[in-house]
Structures are given as C-alpha cells and as structure tokens.
Design a protein around this motif. Structure first.
Motif, PDB file in Angstrom:
ATOM      1  N   SER A 112      23.179 -51.883 -83.942  1.00  0.00           N
ATOM      2  CA  SER A 112      24.189 -52.640 -84.675  1.00  0.00           C
ATOM      3  C   SER A 112      25.163 -53.276 -83.688  1.00  0.00           C
ATOM      4  O   SER A 112      25.257 -52.873 -82.523  1.00  0.00           O
ATOM      5  N   ILE A 113      25.904 -54.252 -84.157  1.00  0.00           N
ATOM      6  CA  ILE A 113      26.783 -55.012 -83.270  1.00  0.00           C
ATOM      7  C   ILE A 113      27.894 -54.148 -82.667  1.00  0.00           C
ATOM      8  O   ILE A 113      28.378 -54.427 -81.570  1.00  0.00           O
ATOM      9  N   ASP A 114      28.258 -53.043 -83.355  1.00  0.00           N
ATOM     10  CA  ASP A 114      29.277 -52.142 -82.826  1.00  0.00           C
ATOM     11  C   ASP A 114      28.675 -50.903 -82.159  1.00  0.00           C
ATOM     12  O   ASP A 114      29.403 -50.025 -81.684  1.00  0.00           O
ATOM     13  N   GLY A 115      27.335 -50.826 -82.139  1.00  0.00           N
ATOM     14  CA  GLY A 115      26.665 -49.712 -81.474  1.00  0.00           C
ATOM     15  C   GLY A 115      26.679 -48.408 -82.242  1.00  0.00           C
ATOM     16  O   GLY A 115      26.232 -47.380 -81.726  1.00  0.00           O
ATOM     17  N   LYS A 116      27.162 -48.413 -83.483  1.00  0.00           N
ATOM     18  CA  LYS A 116      27.306 -47.156 -84.224  1.00  0.00           C
ATOM     19  C   LYS A 116      25.986 -46.643 -84.802  1.00  0.00           C
ATOM     20  O   LYS A 116      25.844 -45.459 -85.074  1.00  0.00           O
ATOM     21  N   TYR A 117      25.039 -47.549 -85.005  1.00  0.00           N
ATOM     22  CA  TYR A 117      23.733 -47.094 -85.476  1.00  0.00           C
ATOM     23  C   TYR A 117      22.627 -47.927 -84.829  1.00  0.00           C
ATOM     24  O   TYR A 117      22.867 -49.018 -84.300  1.00  0.00           O
ATOM     25  N   ALA A 118      21.428 -47.379 -84.875  1.00  0.00           N
ATOM     26  CA  ALA A 118      20.232 -48.069 -84.406  1.00  0.00           C
ATOM     27  C   ALA A 118      19.167 -47.964 -85.477  1.00  0.00           C
ATOM     28  O   ALA A 118      19.156 -47.019 -86.275  1.00  0.00           O
ATOM     29  N   ILE A 119      18.274 -48.939 -85.520  1.00  0.00           N
ATOM     30  CA  ILE A 119      17.128 -48.893 -86.414  1.00  0.00           C
ATOM     31  C   ILE A 119      15.865 -48.894 -85.566  1.00  0.00           C
ATOM     32  O   ILE A 119      15.686 -49.775 -84.716  1.00  0.00           O
ATOM     33  N   PHE A 120      15.020 -47.892 -85.775  1.00  0.00           N
ATOM     34  CA  PHE A 120      13.754 -47.763 -85.062  1.00  0.00           C
ATOM     35  C   PHE A 120      12.599 -48.067 -86.009  1.00  0.00           C
ATOM     36  O   PHE A 120      12.668 -47.756 -87.209  1.00  0.00           O
ATOM     37  N   THR A 121      11.523 -48.644 -85.474  1.00  0.00           N
ATOM     38  CA  THR A 121      10.326 -48.891 -86.271  1.00  0.00           C
ATOM     39  C   THR A 121       9.385 -47.698 -86.191  1.00  0.00           C
ATOM     40  O   THR A 121       9.302 -47.019 -85.171  1.00  0.00           O
ATOM     41  N   CYS A 122       8.674 -47.461 -87.301  1.00  0.00           N
ATOM     42  CA  CYS A 122       7.708 -46.359 -87.405  1.00  0.00           C
ATOM     43  C   CYS A 122       6.326 -46.994 -87.583  1.00  0.00           C
ATOM     44  O   CYS A 122       5.893 -47.266 -88.714  1.00  0.00           O
ATOM     45  N   GLU A 123       5.645 -47.234 -86.481  1.00  0.00           N
ATOM     46  CA  GLU A 123       4.422 -48.036 -86.486  1.00  0.00           C
ATOM     47  C   GLU A 123       3.347 -47.485 -87.415  1.00  0.00           C
ATOM     48  O   GLU A 123       2.666 -48.234 -88.109  1.00  0.00           O
ATOM     49  N   PHE A 124       3.177 -46.166 -87.429  1.00  0.00           N
ATOM     50  CA  PHE A 124       2.084 -45.580 -88.202  1.00  0.00           C
ATOM     51  C   PHE A 124       2.521 -45.070 -89.568  1.00  0.00           C
ATOM     52  O   PHE A 124       1.748 -44.410 -90.260  1.00  0.00           O
ATOM     53  N   GLY A 125       3.743 -45.405 -89.961  1.00  0.00           N
ATOM     54  CA  GLY A 125       4.225 -44.998 -91.276  1.00  0.00           C
ATOM     55  C   GLY A 125       4.616 -46.167 -92.149  1.00  0.00           C
ATOM     56  O   GLY A 125       4.964 -45.980 -93.314  1.00  0.00           O
ATOM     57  N   GLY A 126       4.604 -47.383 -91.581  1.00  0.00           N
ATOM     58  CA  GLY A 126       4.966 -48.561 -92.360  1.00  0.00           C
ATOM     59  C   GLY A 126       6.414 -48.560 -92.815  1.00  0.00           C
ATOM     60  O   GLY A 126       6.760 -49.141 -93.838  1.00  0.00           O
ATOM     61  N   ARG A 127       7.285 -47.913 -92.028  1.00  0.00           N
ATOM     62  CA  ARG A 127       8.682 -47.809 -92.441  1.00  0.00           C
ATOM     63  C   ARG A 127       9.603 -47.914 -91.231  1.00  0.00           C
ATOM     64  O   ARG A 127       9.166 -48.037 -90.094  1.00  0.00           O
ATOM     65  N   LEU A 128      10.908 -47.850 -91.518  1.00  0.00           N
ATOM     66  CA  LEU A 128      11.952 -47.854 -90.498  1.00  0.00           C
ATOM     67  C   LEU A 128      12.769 -46.579 -90.641  1.00  0.00           C
ATOM     68  O   LEU A 128      12.814 -45.975 -91.708  1.00  0.00           O
ATOM     69  N   VAL A 129      13.442 -46.188 -89.548  1.00  0.00           N
ATOM     70  CA  VAL A 129      14.385 -45.080 -89.614  1.00  0.00           C
ATOM     71  C   VAL A 129      15.717 -45.549 -89.044  1.00  0.00           C
ATOM     72  O   VAL A 129      15.756 -46.240 -88.023  1.00  0.00           O
ATOM     73  N   LYS A 130      16.803 -45.206 -89.730  1.00  0.00           N
ATOM     74  CA  LYS A 130      18.149 -45.564 -89.284  1.00  0.00           C
ATOM     75  C   LYS A 130      18.797 -44.323 -88.683  1.00  0.00           C
ATOM     76  O   LYS A 130      18.800 -43.261 -89.305  1.00  0.00           O
ATOM     77  N   VAL A 131      19.343 -44.490 -87.475  1.00  0.00           N
ATOM     78  CA  VAL A 131      19.892 -43.356 -86.737  1.00  0.00           C
ATOM     79  C   VAL A 131      21.381 -43.565 -86.467  1.00  0.00           C
ATOM     80  O   VAL A 131      21.780 -44.612 -85.946  1.00  0.00           O
ATOM     81  N   ASP A 132      22.181 -42.593 -86.839  1.00  0.00           N
ATOM     82  CA  ASP A 132      23.614 -42.579 -86.541  1.00  0.00           C
ATOM     83  C   ASP A 132      23.773 -42.246 -85.059  1.00  0.00           C
ATOM     84  O   ASP A 132      23.476 -41.136 -84.630  1.00  0.00           O
ATOM     85  N   MET A 133      24.238 -43.214 -84.267  1.00  0.00           N
ATOM     86  CA  MET A 133      24.354 -43.013 -82.826  1.00  0.00           C
ATOM     87  C   MET A 133      25.612 -42.235 -82.444  1.00  0.00           C
ATOM     88  O   MET A 133      25.727 -41.753 -81.325  1.00  0.00           O
ATOM     89  N   VAL A 134      26.564 -42.115 -83.360  1.00  0.00           N
ATOM     90  CA  VAL A 134      27.792 -41.371 -83.095  1.00  0.00           C
ATOM     91  C   VAL A 134      27.576 -39.874 -83.324  1.00  0.00           C
ATOM     92  O   VAL A 134      27.906 -39.034 -82.480  1.00  0.00           O
ATOM     93  N   ASN A 135      26.990 -39.541 -84.468  1.00  0.00           N
ATOM     94  CA  ASN A 135      26.787 -38.134 -84.825  1.00  0.00           C
ATOM     95  C   ASN A 135      25.369 -37.644 -84.543  1.00  0.00           C
ATOM     96  O   ASN A 135      25.051 -36.492 -84.818  1.00  0.00           O
ATOM     97  N   ARG A 136      24.527 -38.537 -84.017  1.00  0.00           N
ATOM     98  CA  ARG A 136      23.154 -38.188 -83.632  1.00  0.00           C
ATOM     99  C   ARG A 136      22.383 -37.543 -84.780  1.00  0.00           C
ATOM    100  O   ARG A 136      21.930 -36.400 -84.697  1.00  0.00           O
ATOM    101  N   LYS A 137      22.226 -38.301 -85.841  1.00  0.00           N
ATOM    102  CA  LYS A 137      21.460 -37.782 -86.965  1.00  0.00           C
ATOM    103  C   LYS A 137      20.727 -38.924 -87.663  1.00  0.00           C
ATOM    104  O   LYS A 137      21.118 -40.098 -87.554  1.00  0.00           O
ATOM    105  N   VAL A 138      19.646 -38.572 -88.345  1.00  0.00           N
ATOM    106  CA  VAL A 138      18.892 -39.543 -89.126  1.00  0.00           C
ATOM    107  C   VAL A 138      19.643 -39.840 -90.418  1.00  0.00           C
ATOM    108  O   VAL A 138      19.989 -38.914 -91.174  1.00  0.00           O
ATOM    109  N   LEU A 139      19.909 -41.124 -90.657  1.00  0.00           N
ATOM    110  CA  LEU A 139      20.625 -41.532 -91.863  1.00  0.00           C
ATOM    111  C   LEU A 139      19.690 -41.805 -93.027  1.00  0.00           C
ATOM    112  O   LEU A 139      20.105 -41.735 -94.190  1.00  0.00           O
ATOM    113  N   GLY A 140      18.445 -42.143 -92.733  1.00  0.00           N
ATOM    114  CA  GLY A 140      17.502 -42.416 -93.812  1.00  0.00           C
ATOM    115  C   GLY A 140      16.313 -43.229 -93.339  1.00  0.00           C
ATOM    116  O   GLY A 140      16.264 -43.691 -92.188  1.00  0.00           O
ATOM    117  N   TYR A 141      15.347 -43.391 -94.245  1.00  0.00           N
ATOM    118  CA  TYR A 141      14.125 -44.145 -93.975  1.00  0.00           C
ATOM    119  C   TYR A 141      14.005 -45.279 -94.982  1.00  0.00           C
ATOM    120  O   TYR A 141      14.482 -45.168 -96.113  1.00  0.00           O
TER     121      TYR A 141
END
Length: 351
Positions: A155-184
């Motif tokens: 994200s533009i403020d660096g607070k989260y990142a979105i990763f691609t899941c190649e073999f699951g056909g989905r994305l995962v959103k990661v909280d970069m501040v608290n280091r946790k998965v926010l959702g798929y």
C-alpha cells in the motif's frame, strides 16, 4: 517507511534517472538468473551483449535489489530440494559473493522501513522475516490458504501488502504493522495469479493471471475485485513506466507452467489513468516474456524469455524488440541501477 513525496504518485521518487547517492558508481548491467543452468548472465545494456556469467545456487529465480540499494540478491530456492540459498552481488563490481543458506527463497521483499527482509517461502506458504544483511531468521508468518505464495506489492503508506497465491487462485492481504493475515480474496476466474502492481495513487492493485489471460483490478483498502482487463495469453509480469503513467504487462504466450518455445508472447500496455489497454507489442516469431524491469531513462523494457532461453529488450517508444541469447530458462532479471530512494524487493519495486 519514508513517505512518498507526492501523495497521489507513489512512483514520484523513481522517475527518469532519479538516482539515489547509494547507487553512485554502480555498473549499468542486466542481471539474468537462469533457473535450469544455475547461473547468472550479465549483459551490458548499452551494447546488448553478454559480458560474462557466474554460477550461483540451485534454481535461481529472481535478482532482488536490497532496501538500501547496496546489494543485489539472487534467490536460489532449490525447487523441491533443501539447499536453498541467497547469493549477494556487489553492484559496484558486478561480482558475486559467498552464498548464504536460506530455506526456499523463491522471492524476496523488504519491510517498508527496511529493517527486515521478507523471504517468500513458496513451498511452505510462509513469509520468513530475516535480518536484511545477514539473513538470520527473526520470525515467520504462515499463510496456509495461500498455496504458491510468490509476488507482492505494498500500500502507499506501507501498512499492508497483498501477495498472490499462484496455486490457489486467490490473494492474501497481510498487515505489515502487526504481522498478521488480514484475509483472503478468491479471484473470479479461479486461475493462477502471478505478478501484482499498484497504481500510482495507491488505490488499485493490478494482478496478472496466466490462466485468465489478463489483469484483475483490486481495490486494496476494501480488498475487493473491481474489474478485469484482457491482455494476452499467459499474463505474467508487470512493470510501471518510468513516468508512472503506463503499466507494461508481459504475456508469456502459454497457460502452462512449462510452455513451448516460440509461443504467441507479447507485451500489453495499460494506461493507469483510463485503466484500459492502449497497445500490444507482439514478438516476431513468437516468444515468452516473463519478468524484468524498465531502464532508468525509461527507453527500454527488459524481460526474460522464460521458455526460449533468451532475454528481450523492448523499445518503449515503438514496441520493437532486441533478442539476446542467455542460459537455460531465464526468470526474474534485474535492470540496474534503477531510480528510487529504496527498494521493496522483487526485481525492483522502487519508491
């Protein structure tokens, strides 16, 4: 993280030849990791000639600029073996150093503050947070529903990142501040998402999908799919133009993980302002454009030719292409030096 200078353009500090003092004296080179020949080819971008090659670890995937721009890291993930490693390259000499053993480094990013490297352990659906210099492991984050986790943007403020899941056909959103998965987020076409890039204003994440033959548009904050653009067969890598107005999309020419030579590969050009495809550059005789980046002056888009054992240099003014022979199955090549104050990883996500 160091905030972007212009809040509506996160690429504003990585424009034409906007070099950091940290890259002063770095050699202008193209570093090409060859997955099957376990080596890196080094090309002079001014002559389009291979200068030399050197061996690295098993199965090199990407060449990743460090956050402080002082090291280029070759991610040797060893594909199914236990001897993964990272090989440092000194960009001032173009020579490699001693490899560091690291578990399954398919790809690598950096926390926006630069304090840790994020090794993407694709086979384990895991992110390993490591010391950015020694690569000593500090912590890990599991993403169990993200099979084939591999590419990311922030994200533009660096607070989260979105990763691609190649073999699951989905994305995962990661909280970069608290280091946790926010959702798929399951993508509509249930394909194979690959590279991901965010729009200059930070609002929309573009996700390449090699099965869907196009690019999803994702609202990053709400984490919802808001559109889809058809581009070409085997949509794979994506790179913003140096002025931040366009997105170059590499279409690998096949929906297969191991595709044929001379497929209908091409590059599509998306206009960020209109969110439309405005050009398509086919490769004469076919090809398989994959990963790479844009030169500092914006004149050339360099991409590996994954299934053809070549690399391509596309003239961004005309779409015409030069082709250079390299090793076996080139993957995430790096163009260096690149403009920007710091790197968030991959083949150069510059801010």
């Amino acid at each position: 993280m160091p905030p972007v200078t212009h809040p509506h353009d996160m690429y504003s500090d990585a424009g034409y030849n906007m070099f950091s003092p940290a890259v002063a004296g770095d050699l202008p080179r193209i570093y090409v990791p060859n997955l099957r020949s376990d080596d890196v080819y080094v090309i002079d971008p001014s002559t389009f000639k291979v200068l030399y090659k050197f061996p690295v670890g098993r199965s090199p995937q990407h060449v990743v600029p460090s956050w402080d721009l002082k090291t280029l890291w070759v991610t040797n993930n060893a594909e199914g073996h236990s001897d993964g490693s990272l090989t440092p390259i000194d960009p001032k000499t173009g020579k490699p150093g001693r490899s560091i053993p690291v578990d399954d480094p398919y790809n690598m990013y950096f926390t926006p503050d630069g304090k840790e490297a994020i090794v993407v352990a694709e086979a384990h659906a895991r992110l390993d947070f490591r010391d950015p210099h020694t690569m000593a492991l500090k912590s890990s984050l599991e993403a169990p529903l993200c099979k084939g986790i591999n590419h990311a943007d922030f994200s533009i403020d660096g607070k989260y990142a979105i990763f691609t899941c190649e073999f699951g056909g989905r994305l995962v959103k990661v909280d970069m501040v608290n280091r946790k998965v926010l959702g798929y987020l399951q993508l509509s076409k249930h394909g194979m998402p690959q590279d991901i890039r965010v729009s200059p204003d930070g609002k929309v994440f573009y996700v390449a999908d090699m099965m869907a033959n196009g690019v999803y548009l994702i609202d990053g904050d709400s984490f919802k799919q808001i559109g889809f653009l058809k581009t070409g067969i085997g949509t794979h890598g994506m790179y913003p133009s140096r002025d931040g107005t366009k997105l170059y999309v590499a279409n690998r020419g096949s929906n297969k993980v191991h595709g044929p030579r001379n497929g209908p590969g091409s590059v599509s050009v998306i206009d960020f302002a209109t969110r439309k495809v405005v050009a398509n550059w086919p490769i004469p005789g076919g090809g398989s454009p994959d990963m790479g980046n844009v030169t500092a002056d914006g004149k050339w888009l360099w991409l590996s030719g994954r299934f053809d054992d070549v690399v391509y240099a596309f003239d961004t003014a005309t779409g015409k292409v030069k082709i250079i022979k390299v090793g076996a199955e080139p993957h995430g090549l790096a163009v260096w030096p690149q403009p920007g104050r710091y790197s968030l990883g991959h083949t150069g996500i510059m801010r």
